[in-house]
Design an enzyme around this catalytic site. Structure first.
Site: not given
Ligand code: 3H9
Length: 719
Positions: A330, A437, A387, A449, A416, A487, A389
């Protein structure tokens, strides 16, 4: 032995001991040839004067993985399992099970008819039949309680969780653990016993059952456990009834007969077919149709994570749990410290709940190293960027990763919905870029995914799928298309849930109807949990007009109702509690929006709620299938069960649709099209299969679908 039978048993004699080796790769299930071989060779050993005892073991990595699951629901060849097991249990010569690997289901049941059991320290024993909608039907419900007591056996059978060799020894399932050569140790053990006049049989051990007789506690506790962890499932109640018979019947064979009757009821129950579909579906999902099975895998011995937030921390835990050292990066020191603190707290919770020892915690924590510098990622085999989206930010990170990591490293993005090809384009190694994902919380949720970009190489895909299995995920491949699989399907489901509110239902009615159907959480409880403000803020930021179905949540946000995070959303929550309470003050909002949009409010049945939400999943699933975004319909079932709380005992939305009949689905959609013609237009593939009275399982293979439907599989460009 006839050729048509599947699997075999090898027979040899060593130091006057007959060795029966089950040989049915890769995991030695009790297929027809194995059952026939066991019956035949026990007979042979018994009729050979020179043989003094028998050892039963497995070839390769498994002892016996249970009954052959592919036989259930079909007619089968060869002797039935109980006939073969009876021959072992009543062998004139002592029999020892030398457990060289996994002994699951019928595999452990086979070991339990032997007089003695020895395992290697890698042996694993358990009765996981409940995960297939079944009960242990080869004596397991009668014999295991005799060894470990009814309470412990119920815990094992209701959870399906296996025990390590060490635990099995402590519980009395194993008599010994071999530290050296299993067969040599087994021969020595048996030689020691050969002269005994009598050899123990599990069926004769009644003390632990007699202790439980007359007390209601054990069964009541089991029922409470089943209600909590296996809501809606049929097999758990049958398992409890079997153990009740074990406790109360004086005659072992009467208990065995009851077990057999209850087993048959499970076998005939539709839940069994649904859950076995998921067992094979998960294994099918791990294979990529156009990637050769022998594609070389890249070793992933070390990994890096970028981003120490909730997702990054959860992914780091997944990798560390599988023994892979992780560097977690980070750029903000405070974030990093906080992230490491959360990881430590999560592990501590597991220690406190007895799911992990302090030593194990120390080991996994030792595998996670925080860093503030990209340079530290130079030698890792793979990096997962996790991180928030934002495409530009992610592209920047990929550029940096491309320059600091070794050329062979795989670069994955935990997104996602962002375009994997755009991320790949920001590197000089598009073949090594892939989407991963994970679902939140990543250390708990099983779904992964794996998003295949247009340039993701075969090796990259095969390696990431294999890593998915190693870290215990149900991994499913999705093409790089908006919303991927899960989704994208969810959008129609939540759209319908919101429209139902505008047409007259209340959140609690919608949630209760779908939870009674079996969903682990209704859509409004889920939206409150996720937070209503995310979409609201995004729409405001992008200056997008609120679509009709989102008007309610936007209005709730305008009134400071963001969901669980501030104790009010679709529901009200008391301080520190996640239990939803009705929010009557919201009803005016629903009515106002209905009136403004000329929507007539009416009584809505629970059946309509379930049909509209679930068929929305199915219709979008059909489009995803015809576009080739998912390889097979079963993959979408795996996605929905492992990532979205769909009940496993219904087999996933696409399996559920098949069971209902695709023609029936079209009929229902036709009725709903009076409400919304555009939404309820059947996907071409759904219509086509329904016209042919076929199922989604009969959809053309992925490479043939485009041609069949004159649909060009090129529309994969991401969002
Ligand atoms: C039972 O025993 C009922 C009895 O109580 C009563 C009877 C009357 N049958 O998982 P993998 C296949 S119910 C047929 O990737 P791993 C699997 O499909 C049974 N096939 O390996 C796959 O095929 P493919 C209770 C089976 O190393 C291949 O083997 N037992 C069976 O990751 C490799 O499998 C269970 O529920 C089977 N029993 O894991 C145990 N098992 O390569 C089920 C596997 O074509 N099995 N296959 O995709 C497992 O949990 C795991 O396979 C195991 C190995 C842990 C053993």
């Amino acid at each position: 032995m006839t050729n048509e039978l599947k699997g075999k048993v090898n027979y040899s004699v060593n130091s006057n001991i007959a060795i029966l080796e089950v040989d049915n790769p890769p995991v030695n299930p009790l297929s027809s040839g194995v059952r026939a071989g066991l019956a035949e060779f026990i007979e042979k050993a018994n009729s050979d004067e020179s043989v003094k005892g028998v050892i039963l073991t497995g070839a390769g990595r498994s002892f016996i993985a249970g009954a052959d699951i592919s036989e259930f629901g079909k007619s089968f060849d060869g002797p039935d399992l109980n006939t073969a097991l009876r021959a072992i249990e009543f062998s004139k010569k002592p029999v020892l099970a030398a457990i060289n690997g996994t002994a699951l289901g019928g595999g452990l049941e086979t070991a339990l008819v032997c007089n003695y059991r020895m395992g290697t320290n890698k042996a694993i024993v358990g009765l996981p039949e409940v995960n297939l909608g079944l009960l242990p039907g080869a004596g397991g419900t009668q014999r295991l309680p005799r060894l470990v007591g009814p309470s412990q056996s119920l815990k094992m059978m209701l959870s399906g969780t296996p025990l390590s060799a060490k635990k099995a020894l402590e519980q009395g399932i194993l008599d010994a653990i071999s530290e050296n050569s299993l067969i040599d140790d087994a021969i020595a053990f048996l030689q020691d016993k050969i002269d005994l006049s009598d050899h123990p049989k599990v069926r004769d051990k009644n003390e632990k059952l007699l202790e439980a007789r007359g007390s209601e506690n054990v069964l009541a506790e089991a029922k409470a456990l089943a209600a909590k962890t296996r809501r809606g499932q049929f097999a758990p109640g049958q398992i409890i009834a079997c153990v009740e018979a074990a406790i109360n019947e004086d005659d072992f064979d009467v208990g065995l007969k009851k077990e057999s009757d209850y087993f048959l009821e499970c076998l005939m129950n539709p839940q069994r077919e649904a859950m076995i579909h998921i067992f094979f579906g998960e294994r099918a999902a791990s294979k990529i149709a156009d990637i050769p099975k022998d594609t070389p895998l890249m070793p992933i011995n070390t990994a890096g994570i970028v981003g120490s937030g909730t997702m990054g921390g959860g992914i780091a835990m997944n990798l560390a749990n599988a023994g892979i050292p992780v560097l977690i990066l980070d750029q903000d020191e405070e974030n990093l410290e906080r992230g490491m603190g959360v990881i430590e707290k999560n592990y501590q919770m597991m220690v406190d709940r007895g799911r992990m020892s302090q030593d194990q915690k120390d080991i996994v924590m030792g595998l996670i190293t925080p860093t503030l510098s990209y340079d530290d990622l130079a030698d890792v085999d793979m990096v997962v960027e996790a991180v928030y989206e934002n495409l530009e930010l992610k592209e920047e990170i990929f550029k940096t990763l491309d320059s600091v990591t070794k050329d062979s490293a795989i670069l994955a993005s935990n997104t996602s919905g962002l375009d994997i090809d755009a991320l790949a384009a920001s590197t000089n190694r598009p073949g090594k870029v892939v989407g991963t994902h994970f679902f939140s919380p990543a250390n708990v949720m099983r779904l992964l995914e794996v998003v295949r970009g247009k340039d993701s190489s075969d090796e990259t895909m095969a390696t990431v799928m294999s890593l998915g299995k190693k870290i215990g995920k149900a991994a499913v491949v999705s093409l790089n298309a908006p919303g991927f699989i899960g989704n994208r399907m969810l959008a129609g489901y939540t759209y319908q849930a919101n429209m139902l509110l505008l047409e007259g239902a209340l959140p609690s009615q919608v949630d209760n109807a779908l939870e009674s159907f079996g969903m682990s959480m209704g859509p409004f409880r889920m939206l409150d949990l996720v937070g209503l403000d995310l979409g609201w803020r995004a729409r405001k930021l992008a200056n997008i007009e609120t679509p009709l179905a989102n008007k309610i949540s936007d209005e709730l946000c305008e009134r400071d109702r963001f969901g669980q995070k501030n104790s009010k959303g679709f529901y009200n929550y008391s301080e520190g509690s996640r239990a939803p309470n009705p929010a009557p003050e919201n009803e005016e909002i629903y009515k106002e929006i209905s009136t403004k949009n000329n929507i007539q409010r009416r009584e809505i049945s629970d059946q309509e709620i379930v049909d509209r939400c679930i068929l929305a999943l199915v219709n979008e699933g059909a489009r995803i299938l015809e576009e080739g975004v998912a390889q097979r319909s079963g993959d979408m079932d795996i996605v929905y069960i492992n990532g979205y709380g769909f009940p496993i005992w219904r087999g996933g939305p696409m399996f559920y649709a098949n069971q209902l009949g695709l023609e029936e689905i079209i009929k229902k959609m036709d009725i709903f099209s009076d409400l919304d013609k555009e939404f309820w237009k059947p996907a071409p593939l759904l219509q086509k299969l329904a016209d042919q009275s076929a199922t989604f399982g009969e959809a053309p293979a992925v490479e043939d679908r485009a041609e069949l439907l004159s649909f060009k599989v090129t529309n994969m460009g991401g969002v």
